[in-house]
Motif scaffolding. Structure first.
Motif, mmCIF file in Angstrom:
data_model
loop_
_atom_site.group_PDB
_atom_site.id
_atom_site.type_symbol
_atom_site.label_atom_id
_atom_site.label_comp_id
_atom_site.label_asym_id
_atom_site.label_seq_id
_atom_site.Cartn_x
_atom_site.Cartn_y
_atom_site.Cartn_z
ATOM 1 N N LEU A 79 63.287 115.742 83.359
ATOM 2 C CA LEU A 79 63.306 115.798 81.891
ATOM 3 C C LEU A 79 64.260 116.865 81.383
ATOM 4 C CD1 LEU A 79 59.510 115.302 81.159
ATOM 5 C CD2 LEU A 79 61.361 113.634 80.882
ATOM 6 N N TYR A 80 64.312 117.996 82.073
ATOM 7 C CA TYR A 80 65.229 119.055 81.664
ATOM 8 C C TYR A 80 66.683 118.604 81.822
ATOM 9 C CZ TYR A 80 67.558 123.492 81.135
ATOM 10 O OH TYR A 80 68.392 124.472 80.702
ATOM 11 N N GLU A 81 66.985 117.838 82.862
ATOM 12 C CA GLU A 81 68.347 117.334 83.039
ATOM 13 C C GLU A 81 68.727 116.368 81.925
ATOM 14 O OE1 GLU A 81 69.360 115.860 86.910
ATOM 15 O OE2 GLU A 81 68.304 117.495 87.897
ATOM 16 N N ILE A 82 67.780 115.574 81.453
ATOM 17 C CA ILE A 82 68.036 114.625 80.370
ATOM 18 C C ILE A 82 68.137 115.361 79.034
ATOM 19 C CG2 ILE A 82 67.094 112.669 79.063
ATOM 20 C CD1 ILE A 82 65.699 111.853 81.749
ATOM 21 N N PHE A 83 67.203 116.280 78.775
ATOM 22 C CA PHE A 83 67.097 116.996 77.497
ATOM 23 C C PHE A 83 67.271 118.503 77.719
ATOM 24 C CE2 PHE A 83 63.884 113.484 77.340
ATOM 25 C CZ PHE A 83 64.471 112.697 76.368
ATOM 26 N N PRO A 84 68.484 118.987 77.973
ATOM 27 C CA PRO A 84 68.648 120.404 78.334
ATOM 28 C C PRO A 84 68.681 121.383 77.155
ATOM 29 C CG PRO A 84 70.757 119.322 78.403
ATOM 30 C CD PRO A 84 69.733 118.250 78.095
ATOM 31 N N PHE A 85 68.626 120.897 75.921
ATOM 32 C CA PHE A 85 68.910 121.771 74.787
ATOM 33 C C PHE A 85 67.698 122.446 74.161
ATOM 34 C CE2 PHE A 85 72.291 118.574 74.902
ATOM 35 C CZ PHE A 85 73.333 119.418 75.215
ATOM 36 N N GLY A 86 66.518 121.924 74.336
ATOM 37 C CA GLY A 86 65.335 122.537 73.737
ATOM 38 C C GLY A 86 65.295 122.429 72.221
ATOM 39 N N ASN A 87 65.895 121.372 71.663
ATOM 40 C CA ASN A 87 65.840 121.167 70.214
ATOM 41 C C ASN A 87 64.409 120.883 69.772
ATOM 42 O OD1 ASN A 87 68.685 121.335 69.723
ATOM 43 N ND2 ASN A 87 68.889 119.283 70.573
ATOM 44 N N GLU A 88 64.075 121.353 68.569
ATOM 45 C CA GLU A 88 62.736 121.131 68.034
ATOM 46 C C GLU A 88 62.619 119.720 67.470
ATOM 47 O OE1 GLU A 88 59.475 123.156 65.018
ATOM 48 O OE2 GLU A 88 61.572 123.754 64.849
ATOM 49 N N VAL A 89 61.451 119.118 67.635
ATOM 50 C CA VAL A 89 61.149 117.846 66.985
ATOM 51 C C VAL A 89 60.864 118.160 65.521
ATOM 52 C CG1 VAL A 89 59.575 115.880 66.876
ATOM 53 C CG2 VAL A 89 60.205 116.838 69.098
ATOM 54 N N VAL A 90 61.570 117.457 64.624
ATOM 55 C CA VAL A 90 61.378 117.641 63.187
ATOM 56 C C VAL A 90 61.006 116.309 62.562
ATOM 57 C CG1 VAL A 90 62.976 119.609 63.062
ATOM 58 C CG2 VAL A 90 63.825 117.296 62.612
ATOM 59 N N VAL A 91 60.413 116.376 61.384
ATOM 60 C CA VAL A 91 59.992 115.166 60.687
ATOM 61 C C VAL A 91 60.343 115.307 59.203
ATOM 62 C CG1 VAL A 91 57.602 115.936 60.289
ATOM 63 C CG2 VAL A 91 58.098 113.492 60.487
ATOM 64 N N PHE A 92 60.681 114.194 58.580
ATOM 65 C CA PHE A 92 60.960 114.152 57.150
ATOM 66 C C PHE A 92 60.649 112.747 56.644
ATOM 67 C CE2 PHE A 92 64.894 113.481 59.482
ATOM 68 C CZ PHE A 92 65.429 112.329 58.916
ATOM 69 N N ASP A 93 60.483 112.628 55.337
ATOM 70 C CA ASP A 93 60.186 111.340 54.719
ATOM 71 C C ASP A 93 61.450 110.752 54.118
ATOM 72 O OD1 ASP A 93 57.485 111.438 55.348
ATOM 73 O OD2 ASP A 93 56.935 112.387 53.458
ATOM 74 N N VAL A 94 61.524 109.423 54.152
ATOM 75 C CA VAL A 94 62.621 108.691 53.519
ATOM 76 C C VAL A 94 62.039 107.502 52.778
ATOM 77 C CG1 VAL A 94 64.340 109.342 55.265
ATOM 78 C CG2 VAL A 94 63.078 107.211 55.532
ATOM 79 N N THR A 95 62.773 107.019 51.796
ATOM 80 C CA THR A 95 62.398 105.777 51.127
ATOM 81 C C THR A 95 62.879 104.609 51.974
ATOM 82 O OG1 THR A 95 64.456 105.617 49.895
ATOM 83 C CG2 THR A 95 62.654 106.879 48.863
ATOM 84 N N GLY A 96 62.378 103.442 51.665
ATOM 85 C CA GLY A 96 62.870 102.249 52.344
ATOM 86 C C GLY A 96 64.362 102.063 52.132
ATOM 87 N N ASP A 97 64.849 102.373 50.913
ATOM 88 C CA ASP A 97 66.290 102.293 50.639
ATOM 89 C C ASP A 97 67.074 103.215 51.567
ATOM 90 O OD1 ASP A 97 66.216 100.362 48.632
ATOM 91 O OD2 ASP A 97 66.033 101.843 47.023
ATOM 92 N N GLN A 98 66.577 104.439 51.765
ATOM 93 C CA GLN A 98 67.256 105.376 52.658
ATOM 94 C C GLN A 98 67.203 104.895 54.104
ATOM 95 O OE1 GLN A 98 65.003 108.817 51.308
ATOM 96 N NE2 GLN A 98 66.925 109.800 50.667
ATOM 97 N N LEU A 99 66.111 104.251 54.467
ATOM 98 C CA LEU A 99 66.001 103.704 55.822
ATOM 99 C C LEU A 99 67.048 102.605 56.041
ATOM 100 C CD1 LEU A 99 64.269 104.323 58.248
ATOM 101 C CD2 LEU A 99 62.643 102.613 57.467
ATOM 102 N N VAL A 100 67.262 101.786 55.018
ATOM 103 C CA VAL A 100 68.318 100.772 55.098
ATOM 104 C C VAL A 100 69.674 101.456 55.264
ATOM 105 C CG1 VAL A 100 69.536 98.962 53.829
ATOM 106 C CG2 VAL A 100 67.036 98.994 53.855
ATOM 107 N N LEU A 101 69.920 102.528 54.500
ATOM 108 C CA LEU A 101 71.176 103.279 54.639
ATOM 109 C C LEU A 101 71.335 103.817 56.060
ATOM 110 C CD1 LEU A 101 71.362 105.293 51.298
ATOM 111 C CD2 LEU A 101 72.822 103.383 52.017
ATOM 112 N N MET A 102 70.236 104.325 56.641
ATOM 113 C CA MET A 102 70.298 104.823 58.018
ATOM 114 C C MET A 102 70.646 103.696 58.982
ATOM 115 S SD MET A 102 67.117 107.531 58.088
ATOM 116 C CE MET A 102 66.716 107.046 59.721
ATOM 117 N N GLY A 103 70.050 102.533 58.781
ATOM 118 C CA GLY A 103 70.359 101.387 59.631
ATOM 119 C C GLY A 103 71.815 100.974 59.499
#
Length: 182
Positions: A79-103
């Motif tokens: 797992l360390y070889e795959i994910f060596p950076f130790g970035n934090e898991v973050v969460v945020f909310d989006v609207t359905g419109d923003q989700l379409v933009l992400m797609g």
């Protein structure tokens, strides 16, 4: 003094070997990081952050995946070889419109040669190529069509959220850390 140094090195080496080379799980098949439009390892990484945060959708950047995962015993060292950076898991909310933009941004990134596309978990994008460019046909979250008026929770790593200009196409608001690292 050299005997004490050797003993100390051996003790720490043994502890590291035990911690990072002891199986913690099982990979039922290989997961590779680059395999066309999406990747098995990337989808798994996106699902990992989604599940860790209890979010509707997970995102992961392909460039952050640094090794493939072979079938068989899974260790913390793998797992360390795959994910060596130790970035934090973050969460945020989006609207359905923003989700379409992400797609749409994700599909746009498929045609760009200078930036790797994001991987999605919990989000199903159906598209085809029209005149050499990907065209969005359907976007589903949890098997249901995205509702433009609904709010969805998105989990990713802190790097993706900080690099929102490239990754998302809009700045997410109220990004919260989960205290978990990838």
């Amino acid at each position: 003094a050299s005997v004490d140094t050797r003993a100390m090195v051996k003790r720490w080496s043994d502890e590291i070997d035990e911690r990072y080379h002891t199986p913690v799980g099982q990979a039922t098949g290989p997961l590779v990081k680059h395999d066309g439009d999406d990747t098995p390892l990337g989808r798994w990484a996106a699902d990992v952050v989604r599940e860790a945060a209890g979010a509707d959708v997970g995102l992961y950047n392909r460039g952050g995946l640094r090794a493939n995962l072979a079938a068989g015993p899974l260790t913390l060292g793998d797992l360390y070889e795959i994910f060596p950076f130790g970035n934090e898991v973050v969460v945020f909310d989006v609207t359905g419109d923003q989700l379409v933009l992400m797609g749409l941004r994700g599909l746009q990134m498929l045609t760009e040669k200078d930036y790797l596309p994001l991987e999605f978990g919990g989000l199903r994008i159906t598209y085809h190529y029209r005149m050499g460019a990907p065209e969005l046909l359907e976007l589903l979250v949890g098997g249901e069509p995205v509702d433009p008026r609904r709010t969805y929770s998105v989990a990713t790593n802190s790097f993706v959220a900080q690099q929102w200009q490239h990754n998302l196409g809009f700045e997410p608001s109220d990004v919260k850390g989960t205290g978990q690292t990838v």
